[in-house]
Design a protein around this motif. Sequence first.
Motif, mmCIF file in Angstrom:
data_model
loop_
_atom_site.group_PDB
_atom_site.id
_atom_site.type_symbol
_atom_site.label_atom_id
_atom_site.label_comp_id
_atom_site.label_asym_id
_atom_site.label_seq_id
_atom_site.Cartn_x
_atom_site.Cartn_y
_atom_site.Cartn_z
ATOM 1 N N GLU A 300 0.815 -1.216 0.000
ATOM 2 C CA GLU A 300 0.000 0.000 0.000
ATOM 3 C C GLU A 300 0.848 1.266 0.000
ATOM 4 O O GLU A 300 0.380 2.340 -0.407
ATOM 5 N N LYS A 301 2.096 1.162 0.470
ATOM 6 C CA LYS A 301 2.995 2.314 0.460
ATOM 7 C C LYS A 301 3.720 2.463 -0.874
ATOM 8 O O LYS A 301 4.030 3.577 -1.304
ATOM 9 N N LEU A 302 3.998 1.341 -1.520
ATOM 10 C CA LEU A 302 4.721 1.371 -2.788
ATOM 11 C C LEU A 302 3.794 1.647 -3.978
ATOM 12 O O LEU A 302 4.222 2.212 -4.992
ATOM 13 N N ASP A 303 2.534 1.272 -3.840
ATOM 14 C CA ASP A 303 1.601 1.324 -4.959
ATOM 15 C C ASP A 303 1.446 2.705 -5.602
ATOM 16 O O ASP A 303 1.366 2.798 -6.830
ATOM 17 N N PRO A 304 1.397 3.810 -4.835
ATOM 18 C CA PRO A 304 1.228 5.127 -5.490
ATOM 19 C C PRO A 304 2.366 5.504 -6.435
ATOM 20 O O PRO A 304 2.182 6.371 -7.294
ATOM 21 N N TYR A 305 3.516 4.836 -6.300
ATOM 22 C CA TYR A 305 4.657 5.164 -7.151
ATOM 23 C C TYR A 305 4.588 4.461 -8.502
ATOM 24 O O TYR A 305 5.386 4.760 -9.392
ATOM 25 N N ILE A 306 3.667 3.516 -8.651
ATOM 26 C CA ILE A 306 3.584 2.713 -9.864
ATOM 27 C C ILE A 306 2.375 3.154 -10.677
ATOM 28 O O ILE A 306 1.239 3.098 -10.207
ATOM 29 N N LEU A 307 2.629 3.595 -11.906
ATOM 30 C CA LEU A 307 1.586 4.148 -12.757
ATOM 31 C C LEU A 307 1.155 3.185 -13.855
ATOM 32 O O LEU A 307 0.225 3.491 -14.608
ATOM 33 N N ILE A 308 1.814 2.040 -13.971
ATOM 34 C CA ILE A 308 1.440 1.036 -14.968
ATOM 35 C C ILE A 308 0.246 0.248 -14.432
ATOM 36 O O ILE A 308 0.306 -0.307 -13.331
ATOM 37 N N LYS A 309 -0.825 0.194 -15.199
ATOM 38 C CA LYS A 309 -2.054 -0.444 -14.736
ATOM 39 C C LYS A 309 -2.455 -1.586 -15.670
ATOM 40 O O LYS A 309 -2.279 -1.492 -16.901
ATOM 41 N N GLU A 310 -2.988 -2.623 -15.069
ATOM 42 C CA GLU A 310 -3.515 -3.737 -15.862
ATOM 43 C C GLU A 310 -4.749 -3.288 -16.636
ATOM 44 O O GLU A 310 -5.566 -2.514 -16.137
ATOM 45 N N GLY A 311 -4.856 -3.765 -17.880
ATOM 46 C CA GLY A 311 -6.000 -3.435 -18.717
ATOM 47 C C GLY A 311 -5.821 -2.175 -19.535
ATOM 48 O O GLY A 311 -6.668 -1.856 -20.373
ATOM 49 N N GLU A 312 -4.712 -1.439 -19.312
ATOM 50 C CA GLU A 312 -4.481 -0.214 -20.086
ATOM 51 C C GLU A 312 -3.448 -0.474 -21.170
ATOM 52 O O GLU A 312 -2.622 -1.391 -21.074
ATOM 53 N N LEU A 313 -3.479 0.362 -22.211
ATOM 54 C CA LEU A 313 -2.530 0.234 -23.304
ATOM 55 C C LEU A 313 -1.113 0.532 -22.828
ATOM 56 O O LEU A 313 -0.901 1.346 -21.915
ATOM 57 N N TYR A 314 -0.164 -0.126 -23.455
ATOM 58 C CA TYR A 314 1.254 0.133 -23.157
ATOM 59 C C TYR A 314 1.571 1.602 -23.402
ATOM 60 O O TYR A 314 1.161 2.200 -24.402
ATOM 61 N N SER A 315 2.332 2.213 -22.484
ATOM 62 C CA SER A 315 2.708 3.616 -22.617
ATOM 63 C C SER A 315 4.145 3.805 -22.125
ATOM 64 O O SER A 315 4.417 3.609 -20.938
ATOM 65 N N PRO A 316 5.080 4.160 -23.014
ATOM 66 C CA PRO A 316 6.453 4.403 -22.566
ATOM 67 C C PRO A 316 6.558 5.592 -21.602
ATOM 68 O O PRO A 316 7.434 5.622 -20.747
ATOM 69 N N THR A 317 5.641 6.562 -21.735
ATOM 70 C CA THR A 317 5.660 7.704 -20.815
ATOM 71 C C THR A 317 5.354 7.259 -19.391
ATOM 72 O O THR A 317 6.044 7.660 -18.429
ATOM 73 N N GLU A 318 4.328 6.414 -19.222
ATOM 74 C CA GLU A 318 3.994 5.929 -17.885
ATOM 75 C C GLU A 318 5.107 5.049 -17.318
ATOM 76 O O GLU A 318 5.368 5.064 -16.110
ATOM 77 N N SER A 319 5.782 4.302 -18.192
ATOM 78 C CA SER A 319 6.915 3.499 -17.735
ATOM 79 C C SER A 319 8.047 4.390 -17.234
ATOM 80 O O SER A 319 8.640 4.140 -16.180
ATOM 81 N N GLY A 320 8.346 5.444 -17.997
ATOM 82 C CA GLY A 320 9.402 6.359 -17.581
ATOM 83 C C GLY A 320 9.080 7.072 -16.285
ATOM 84 O O GLY A 320 9.946 7.237 -15.417
ATOM 85 N N ARG A 321 7.816 7.515 -16.138
ATOM 86 C CA ARG A 321 7.417 8.187 -14.902
ATOM 87 C C ARG A 321 7.477 7.233 -13.714
ATOM 88 O O ARG A 321 7.895 7.616 -12.611
ATOM 89 N N THR A 322 7.083 5.974 -13.935
ATOM 90 C CA THR A 322 7.157 4.986 -12.859
ATOM 91 C C THR A 322 8.597 4.757 -12.432
ATOM 92 O O THR A 322 8.915 4.727 -11.228
ATOM 93 N N SER A 323 9.482 4.614 -13.398
ATOM 94 C CA SER A 323 10.897 4.393 -13.088
ATOM 95 C C SER A 323 11.486 5.577 -12.328
ATOM 96 O O SER A 323 12.228 5.410 -11.353
#
Length: 777
Positions: A300-323
């Motif tokens: 629950e503490k780590l989850d807000p840092y991860i923007l990649i979601k199941e069921g959504e289209l692949y997005s390199p921007t969201e991957s970069g922001r998550t990293s």
Amino acid sequence: MNLKKLNNSMSKKAFLGLTLFLAIFLLQACSVKKFIPEDELLYTGADIELDSQDEIANKKDLKNQLQTLLTPSPNAKFLGTRWGLYFHYKAQKEKPGFINKFLNRKFGEEPVYLSDVDPYHTEELLKNRLENRGYFYSTVDFTLEEKRKQKLASISYHATLPEEPYVLEKYRMDNDSLRIYREIKETLSESLIDEGEPFNLSVLKLERERIDIALKERGYYNFSNNFLIFESDTNQYDRKKFDLFLRLKKQVPEEAIKPYKVKRVNIYPNYAIGTDSIDRDTVRYNGRNYIQNEVFFKPEKLDPYILIKEGELYSPTESGRTSRRLTSLGTYKFVNIRYDVLDSISTDSIGYLEANIFLSPLNKRSIRAELQAVTKSNNFAGPHLALTYTNRNLFHGGEILKLTGKVGYEQQLSADSDVGNTSIILGLNSDFIIPRMLFPIIEINSNWFEYSIPKTKISAGFEYLNRTGLFNLFSVSGSFGYIWKANRYITHELNPFSVDYVQLNESDRFGEILKENPFLASSFDQQFIAGLTYSFIYNGMVDASDTHQFFLNANLDLTGNILDALSGGETPKTFLGLRFAQYAKADADFRYHFKLSPEQTIATRLFAGLGVPYGNSDVMPFSRQYFAGGPYSIRAFQIRSLGPGTYKPQGDLSYYDQMGNIRLEANVEYRFPIFQILKGAVFADAGNVWNTERNNLPPGDELTEQQEELIEKGTFSSNFLNEVAVGAGVGLRVDIQSFVIRFDLAAPLRIPWLEEGDRWDPRLTEPVFNFAIGYPF
């Protein structure tokens, strides 16, 4: 005629004649002609002329592009001499000597001869570049100009362009039933290609890259810009126009033309490189799988840092922001996001991915001992011993606790007095950083901040300072605030609560100083400081290769307003029995670096600051006032030896008077390499401090003659430019991978406390030596 004037005139003419003779002799002596081999001609460069019956659009830009193709570059020339080439030739002697070797290593250049140039190849490059800009069927020829006696040669290129370039009439996308064609058409509103513009191959390449990025944001994980092709059609037009069509190449792989959705997201919060990631416990939280044997990081503490979601289209921007978000935690050494393509039926119109996020942590606990050589802006220097304990994941939520204990001994360099120039310091500081924004009233949603999640920082500490023979200070400080990055350049730091309390125990000697100086005594009285602080930092210097680099640090300090509202009674008011300070203070530090080359920089700085006491305060607290002079300020003057204004106190410990609530400063420095880690600098500094009328003693106080002089000469006025101190000097720096030991020697040029008209008084024989760690700006 006056004989003395005649002699002076003849002396000047003789001096100028001798100087001219020596200059001509030096240039002749440094000629490189005698070193050029008999069968070679030194290449001095090339130029290009463009010719057309019609006016050439953007001719200057086109010519500049063509100039970049005229290679190789000739040897550099300065004041009529090719010094780099000269140093190279001198170093080729049988016994060149240390100086020649050194000059060649730092400034030498290999000779560029005419035989090193291939003008026919350059011709082809020029024609190709002209075609890329729409000038088809251009012709290019060249002429050699040889000066055999001088052993020099140059080349002139001449390009004849057609009357006008090919111009784009229509830009279209081929029609097709594939979904990807529809997706590409939807992005054409942002196209880089404009109808009516000349043909430009580089723009077409950029357009392909733009489309590739746009498609990847729409889920086309396996797409590549190499799958796109442009076709042109000129058959429909009599004049030089063409239509441009965009389509996919034939036989593009099936997996490249369909979008992909993320089917599973797996996070490994405690991943060790090279270990098996299968046999671990899995916790499902918020549509993601958290895989770890034991709870290293709470989902629950780590989850807000991860923007990649199941069921959504692949997005390199969201991957970069998550990293970027995960890296900013300070808990992990490596963050690796890997996508695996999942098997699907070939007839499916969409593909599926599994996102695996591998997080390799730093050591959770660490202890570090440091023996430091400390230099401070108040010219105190000495050894410090610091012991730091760090826990990088205290409550399994990325919390960082840092405890630092220190002990130190310092001595003031170049002190004018034998009293108060040594210090003993003991201290303990703690920082507790929570990677979330804690707010006492409402819950802050992490998604409100697009670039990074703000961190909450709670700090507390105490310090004991013994200034030998003068006083003991026991200080307690604390703050509660937030730090967050708006983007890679901008950082905000807001402390809604910040408090400092200092207890002063003075010696008889210092007590006498305070008694004789009510201005200083008043600034030491207000030792309870509580308020709000805010800092804005723009750091464009993160792009180290940029020619123009900017930096801005702006600070705001509002103190005492809440306490003033909570306290009643007449002024001066108290809170918990303590008189508190009340003031507003703002300053800005602006820096601009112009990089002449990777190792040569012109660095400049402008600083402006103002503090205004009001309400419960007559003067600014001593610790919040400005001073000038020293290794990080105007280096031609000792620390705290300037101002305020034109004031120059006399006697021991006079530097306590030399403070102000206004500071203006400007600096410029040319930095250059000398030898490996040794760097050099030439610099100039200017500035001073002043007091406003509000920061002087209140009316009615009985003042000494010295205090009346301080108020008269130290008050800011419209004549402040005539009260600016100026100094200049040279410096050496030992730069070891950004750890810099700095030595500066500077001399005063303009001294503000002298009589007006006599202040420009260069004292080159009275330089001030500065030793410091790090660059001044």
